[in-house]
Write an enzyme that holds these catalytic residues in place. Sequence first.
Site, PDB file in Angstrom:
ATOM      1  CD  GLU A   1       0.496  -3.956  -3.748  1.00 31.38           C
ATOM      2  OE1 GLU A   1       1.038  -4.580  -2.837  1.00 31.38           O
ATOM      3  OE2 GLU A   1       0.596  -4.276  -4.939  1.00 31.38           O
TER       4      GLU A   1
ATOM      5  CB  ILE B   1      -7.878  -4.158   1.171  1.00 31.32           C
ATOM      6  CG1 ILE B   1      -8.798  -4.002  -0.033  1.00 31.32           C
ATOM      7  CG2 ILE B   1      -8.661  -4.108   2.469  1.00 31.32           C
ATOM      8  CD1 ILE B   1      -9.906  -5.050  -0.094  1.00 31.32           C
ATOM      9  CG  ASP B   2      -2.310  -5.559   0.659  1.00 31.82           C
ATOM     10  OD1 ASP B   2      -2.254  -4.439   1.180  1.00 31.82           O
ATOM     11  OD2 ASP B   2      -1.764  -6.578   1.130  1.00 31.82           O
ATOM     12  CE  LYS B   3      -2.296  -5.031  -9.392  1.00 31.27           C
ATOM     13  NZ  LYS B   3      -1.055  -4.942 -10.200  1.00 31.27           N
TER      14      LYS B   3
END
Length: 366
Positions: A31, A177-179
């Site tokens: 993430e 970018i984060d999950k």
Amino acid sequence: MMEAPFTRPQPAAAPTDEELDPLFDGEGSEEDDEGSGLYEHFSVTVDKGQTLLRLDKFLTARMERSSRNRIQAAIDSGNVLVNDRPTKSSYKVKPLDRIRLVMPYPQREHSLVPQPIPLEIPYEDDDLLLVNKPAGMVVHPGVGNHDGTLVNALLYHLGGPDATAADESRAGLVHRIDKDTSGLLVIAKNDEAHARLAKQFFDHSIYRRYVALVWGDFAEDEGTITGHIGRSPRDRQKMYVFEDGSQGKHAVTHWRVLRRYGYVTLIECRLETGRTHQIRVHLSWQGHPLFNDARYGGDRILKGTTFAKYRQFIENCFELIPRQALHAKSLGFIHPTTGRELLFDSELPDDLRAVLAKWDSYAAER
């Protein structure tokens, strides 16, 4: 989706030797933003007994899993400095030369399976493509996420069900970018584009705008958060701000209020650096966790009344957006081949728009 010229941010100061020393420790979350695990840092002083040898051959022999083509692309893009100056692949390395390098890591050493996962691709050419990633999609396979990722989908998009290693090398992640963050990502399709885009991220000259819904109100209309970010000493799954700068990496987030609701605020964030969970941890540190961010304390009522009606309203909002309210809305960069300045902008996703509509109604009733 919009494509237009943009005002390019000023590049950051040249990285120090400390920043260029090997940093990747293998613990980067899938993430992570673009700061952890995506770039290979290399710094060396050539031995006194070194015979004259081409720079690209010297680095290829020194660096594992790095082809000569990748090395040459990094050199041509200015990502390799010899005695603090960019040079050519044909430069003959001499004893006591100081060599510093930053380049994207090659793909992980495990088999990746192409999967026919639908992607929203607002732009694509021979060198790169843009993806508008939905929340819930992991960017790269890792522990617990071996398939169903953005990379699996990109392999299918680029090479079909029988995608080869060549197609895998074309799915070049430049950042992540984060999950559970939605929004724009740029993907490089060849080594040259990968190296040149990576250089822009490393120089912090990429234009990035995020939209976030956070808890609380702000006294000012805009501001800047500066604080070193590193792994939390108590929880390795979380990041932490080290106020005294004794640990972590320098991080800067600029914010601006877009809409005030009293108990929550819609803001725009501009990243000057790109650290893991930077916006989430910086805003939480300042007392404004992202709305429904379970990891950083935003998944409970932090501002507002004690009335049951209000509690039900917040729970309904959490159901509408079961993730942190963060969207990577705008992305601007220099095209690695044409040199054109490009800016892409995306619409807010349905879940975030639905929550904002509820807050609009709530504010109107108040």
